[in-house]
Design a protein around this motif. Structure first.
Motif, PDB file in Angstrom:
ATOM      1  N   ALA A 146      -5.793   5.356  -5.916  1.00 54.19           N
ATOM      2  CA  ALA A 146      -5.665   5.633  -4.487  1.00 54.19           C
ATOM      3  C   ALA A 146      -6.905   5.167  -3.727  1.00 54.19           C
ATOM      4  O   ALA A 146      -6.797   4.553  -2.648  1.00 54.19           O
ATOM      5  N   THR A 147      -8.081   5.436  -4.265  1.00 52.96           N
ATOM      6  CA  THR A 147      -9.329   5.020  -3.613  1.00 52.96           C
ATOM      7  C   THR A 147      -9.415   3.505  -3.518  1.00 52.96           C
ATOM      8  O   THR A 147      -9.767   2.956  -2.460  1.00 52.96           O
ATOM      9  N   LEU A 207       0.825  -1.204   0.000  1.00 57.32           N
ATOM     10  CA  LEU A 207       0.000   0.000   0.000  1.00 57.32           C
ATOM     11  C   LEU A 207       0.864   1.261   0.000  1.00 57.32           C
ATOM     12  O   LEU A 207       0.560   2.238  -0.713  1.00 57.32           O
ATOM     13  N   ILE A 244      -8.798  -0.709   3.898  1.00 60.30           N
ATOM     14  CA  ILE A 244      -8.374  -0.159   5.190  1.00 60.30           C
ATOM     15  C   ILE A 244      -9.511   0.637   5.820  1.00 60.30           C
ATOM     16  O   ILE A 244      -9.779   0.524   7.030  1.00 60.30           O
ATOM     17  N   ILE A 245     -10.186   1.443   5.024  1.00 62.95           N
ATOM     18  CA  ILE A 245     -11.301   2.246   5.548  1.00 62.95           C
ATOM     19  C   ILE A 245     -12.390   1.341   6.114  1.00 62.95           C
ATOM     20  O   ILE A 245     -12.927   1.580   7.201  1.00 62.95           O
ATOM     21  N   LEU A 278       0.678   4.120  -2.956  1.00 69.83           N
ATOM     22  CA  LEU A 278       0.356   5.526  -2.711  1.00 69.83           C
ATOM     23  C   LEU A 278       1.493   6.440  -3.141  1.00 69.83           C
ATOM     24  O   LEU A 278       1.263   7.536  -3.658  1.00 69.83           O
ATOM     25  N   VAL A 314      -7.127   2.106  -0.700  1.00 69.28           N
ATOM     26  CA  VAL A 314      -7.417   2.387   0.714  1.00 69.28           C
ATOM     27  C   VAL A 314      -8.806   1.913   1.148  1.00 69.28           C
ATOM     28  O   VAL A 314      -9.103   1.923   2.341  1.00 69.28           O
ATOM     29  N   SER A 325     -12.858  -2.649  -4.625  1.00 69.45           N
ATOM     30  CA  SER A 325     -11.628  -2.079  -5.194  1.00 69.45           C
ATOM     31  C   SER A 325     -11.370  -2.614  -6.591  1.00 69.45           C
ATOM     32  O   SER A 325     -11.019  -1.860  -7.515  1.00 69.45           O
TER      33      SER A 325
END
Length: 469
Positions: A220-221, A199, A227-228, A203, A224, A249
């Motif tokens: 990027a979205t 990750l 993780i969110i 990034l 993550v 994703s």
């Protein structure tokens, strides 16, 4: 060579690999659906049942995406190949997780449970590794940075997979009790750390790339989202939607792949059209047209019948050049040969006894980009035998072997030093460069030059039969 490059290179050579990956994913999806229909969901708490349902739905989505992607496998870009691998190993992980839930509920022997868990764990590492490769390819990173990170990720993946295999005999990740339930061991957190490393570099890549802002935000979205989701559900320890968030994703990245492939296809079509226009124009050089018309004008007085034949041949030649604008794909070599003979006829009319052309055609059952041989013959005439006071001979030959077709253009002209090739100015150079590019893009052809100053030149086009198919 990197692991991902080895895999992608293998399936470029073996066409059955991609259909096999789709078939395996489809089999996993069918087995999981049949399993739920026959045995129902695992007889555990509701969260395990929910996770199982998410696994099955996500597995079906992966299978559908694989189906749509492999429809156009001949035109795959590098990042699309990586994304197909990413989807396949995601299917492996989803099916492994589905099986784990059923094994856990059914009291399956520990050895079987450990094997399924090992497959799931290995898939996690491979998935993150492929995600990095996909991002680094589609964003077009600096080669030095990409090379450094790729080497590091290869080393970490090798360590991870080796430790997963070791876990079958030595509990380095999980300690299993007699029921198959697992507890943490020394490397229990390593998958999380590995994911964090991947990750981090993803990034960093988003920041360093000069790609479009929209593509950078999508990457990027997608990176993550898992993780969110984990952070949001942290208070609810029993809820596990890791695979569902990963699927979201992948859907985002799938949309990016489709959009980027469409842009690439449009750019390629534009380039091919421009190449055909440039090629057609390159064959219509004013001096060539003027000289041909002048020769025909002289023949009208001296040899009217020959002038008539020359006019018909020149007309057919011009019509063939115009037809090149309409032809987007390769044509049968016999059609290219017919057009080439008209060009040779016109040149022999101009050079007369100083130009001898020999056709040694032993194979015609193959395809080749339109107007791809003429620029080579033209160079042999103009820069080879045309530079000799007494002229010379140009030979156009074809050969067939077990693996390829070959087109060989040879002349006994002045030759050149291959180490000191000078690019021609003007249209002739444009036509030659377009020809080389179209041969490589359309037919995966290999072009070789062999020349000796004072002796002549040989240009060999090698057309693999695999590309012909």
């Amino acid at each position: 060579m990197e692991l991902a490059d080895r895999i992608k290179g293998f399936w470029r050579r073996q066409r059955w690999v991609m259909p096999l990956m789709f078939a395996v994913s489809l089999l996993f999806a069918i087995l999981s659906i049949v399993g739920i229909a026959v045995w129902g969901v695992p007889d555990l708490d509701s969260m395990i049942s929910f996770t199982t349902g998410v696994d099955v739905v996500s597995l079906c989505i992966c299978t559908v995406l694989l189906f749509w992607l492999i429809q156009d496998r001949e035109g795959f870009s590098e990042y699309t190949r990586t994304f197909v691998l990413l989807l396949f190993f995601s299917s492996v992980m989803l099916f492994s997780d589905y099986c784990l839930n059923h094994l856990l509920a059914g009291g399956i022997p520990t050895a079987v449970f450990i094997a399924a868990d090992t497959c799931d764990l290995a898939g996690t590492f491979i998935q993150q590794f492929l995600l990095w490769n996909f991002v680094s390819t589609i964003l077009g990173l600096n080669e030095r940075f990409r090379r450094f990170v790729s080497i590091l990720m290869n080393v970490l993946l090798a360590f991870s997979l080796a430790s997963v295999l070791l876990n079958l005999w030595v509990p380095v990740y999980f300690i299993y009790d007699e029921t198959g339930w697992m507890g943490s061991a020394v490397l229990y957190l390593w998958p999380t750390i590995y994911y964090g490393i991947a990750l981090f570099f993803i990034l960093i890549s988003v920041v360093l790339t000069k790609n479009k802002l929209k593509d950078r935000l999508i990457v990027a979205t997608a990176a993550v989202i898992p993780i969110i989701c984990d952070m949001i559900l942290l208070p609810f320890f029993d809820i596990n939607i890791g695979f569902a968030s990963t699927m979201i994703s992948l859907l985002l990245l799938y949309g990016m792949v489709v959009a980027k492939n469409e842009r690439l296809r449009m750019e390629t079509e534009k380039e091919l059209y421009e190449a055909r226009v440039n090629l057609m124009v390159s064959q219509m050089r004013p001096h060539f047209v003027y000289n041909t018309l002048s020769s025909i004008a002289i023949l009208c007085k001296l040899e009217p019948d020959t002038a008539y034949e020359a006019t018909v041949a020149f007309s057919d030649y011009l019509r063939g050049n115009m037809d090149a604008l309409k032809q987007s794909g390769p044509v049968p070599f016999s059609k290219e040969l017919e057009h080439l003979k008209k060009y040779v006829y016109i040149e022999q009319m101009r050079f007369q006894d100083k130009l001898n052309v020999v056709f040694d055609i032993q194979a015609t059952d193959f395809f080749i980009p339109i107007l791809s041989i003429q620029p080579l013959v033209e160079n042999a005439i103009k820069h080879g035998v045309g530079m000799k006071e007494d002229g010379g001979t140009v030979t156009i030959a074809t050969r067939e072997s077990d693996e390829s077709f070959e087109v060989i253009v040879t002349d006994d002209g002045v030759g050149f030093d291959p180490n000191e090739i000078k690019k021609d100015d003007g249209r002739s150079h444009v036509g030659r460069e377009n020809t080389m590019k179209r041969l490589q893009d359309m037919c995966d052809a290999k072009i070789t030059y062999d020349s000796t100053p004072g002796e002549g030149t040989e240009v060999r086009i090698i057309l693999p039969k695999s590309a012909q198919e």
